[in-house]
Design a protein around this motif. Structure first.
Motif, short mmCIF file in Angstrom:
data_model
loop_
_atom_site.label_atom_id
_atom_site.label_comp_id
_atom_site.label_asym_id
_atom_site.label_seq_id
_atom_site.Cartn_x
_atom_site.Cartn_y
_atom_site.Cartn_z
N GLU A 1 -18.73 50.80 -9.60
CA GLU A 1 -17.53 51.34 -8.95
C GLU A 1 -16.78 50.19 -8.29
N ARG A 2 -15.47 50.12 -8.53
CA ARG A 2 -14.67 49.02 -8.01
C ARG A 2 -14.78 48.94 -6.49
N GLN A 3 -14.94 47.71 -5.99
CA GLN A 3 -15.08 47.47 -4.56
C GLN A 3 -14.07 46.41 -4.13
N GLU A 4 -13.45 46.63 -2.97
CA GLU A 4 -12.45 45.70 -2.47
C GLU A 4 -12.91 45.08 -1.16
N ASN A 5 -12.46 43.86 -0.95
CA ASN A 5 -12.66 43.16 0.33
C ASN A 5 -14.13 43.07 0.75
N ILE A 6 -14.95 42.61 -0.18
CA ILE A 6 -16.36 42.37 0.13
C ILE A 6 -16.48 41.01 0.82
N THR B 1 -13.27 36.99 1.36
CA THR B 1 -13.49 38.30 0.75
C THR B 1 -13.21 38.23 -0.75
N ILE B 2 -13.89 39.10 -1.48
CA ILE B 2 -13.68 39.19 -2.92
C ILE B 2 -13.56 40.66 -3.31
N ASP B 3 -12.94 40.92 -4.46
CA ASP B 3 -12.91 42.24 -5.05
C ASP B 3 -13.86 42.26 -6.24
N GLU C 1 -14.56 44.14 -9.66
CA GLU C 1 -13.97 45.05 -10.63
C GLU C 1 -15.04 45.84 -11.37
N GLU C 2 -14.77 47.10 -11.64
CA GLU C 2 -15.71 47.93 -12.37
C GLU C 2 -16.06 47.31 -13.72
#
Length: 226
Positions: free
Chosen positions: A180-185, A198-200, A202-203
């Protein structure tokens, strides 16, 4: 998954005394087991117990075995279903062995984490694993006292197992696939990097990343360790 003849669609159990019901098709159930197995295999720490999934898989295996016994004559499908049963048994036993190995390796930290968890938080141990961990710790303490500590000076006859047994290395790196796509890790800097960033994710993408950065995503099912 190759399902057995007359396999039921749902497989479900109440968790936490009936507060929540786990309802999965046989194919979804096996995928859940495989995901739990891979995560447990590659995570440096002991993960949340999937006792409901294990129990449902064991019941499904019994159902598949029962169906095969009712098949008469020579049928190619029987051999295929038998192979699938053996594959599932291997995944299940490997998953349970992996968890027991981590409990033996990190037992004081596992018990401390279980003791300090807040009410309502999921347990990392099944009831059987909790009993095993307590017995393993008691036996270890008894062995140390009878073999070594009683021969030491009085001020050295106690040992803090939390200090003596190494903790899981949460700084180790793991491979993962994003489900599942995750943003601002938030990623901690390496020694040659000036600050956090931070990184995103992508699914469908795959990454090599420090475990503790994505540990919550493993717990939530957003990423799969590979």
């Amino acid at each position: 998954m190759a399902e057995s003849p007359d396999s039921p669609d749902p497989a479900g159990h109440d968790s936490d005394g009936g507060s929540e019901e786990l309802v999965l098709t046989p194919a979804q159930l096996i995928r859940s087991l495989e995901q739990a197995w891979l995560n447990e295999k590659f995570a440096p720490e002991l993960l949340e117990s999937k006792a409901e999934v294990v129990e449902c898989v064991m019941e499904q295996l019994e159902h598949m075995e029962s169906n095969l016994k009712r098949v008469k004559g020579v049928d190619l499908k029987v051999g295929i279903h038998r192979m699938e049963i053996e594959r599932i048994r291997y995944v299940l036993s490997s998953y349970l062995r992996c968890r027991l190995g981590k409990i033996e390796k990190f037992f004081p930290h596992v018990l401390e984490k279980e003791k300090s968890r807040a009410d309502g938080d999921p347990s990392i141990l099944s009831p059987e694993e909790f009993a095993f961990a307590k017995e393993y710790m008691a036996n270890t303490e008894s062995y140390l006292k009878s073999v070594a500590l009683k021969h030491m000076p009085p001020n050295l006859q106690k040992v803090d197992l939390l200090q003596a047994v190494p903790k899981p290395n949460l700084d180790s790196f793991v491979f993962l696939r994003v489900l599942e796509r995750q943003e601002n890790i938030l990623v901690e800097p390496e020694t040659d990097e000036p600050r956090e960033y931070t990184i995103d994710l992508e699914e469908g993408s795959q990454h090599l990343i420090r475990y503790k950065t994505i540990a919550p995503l493993v717990a939530s099912g957003a990423v799969q360790l590979i």
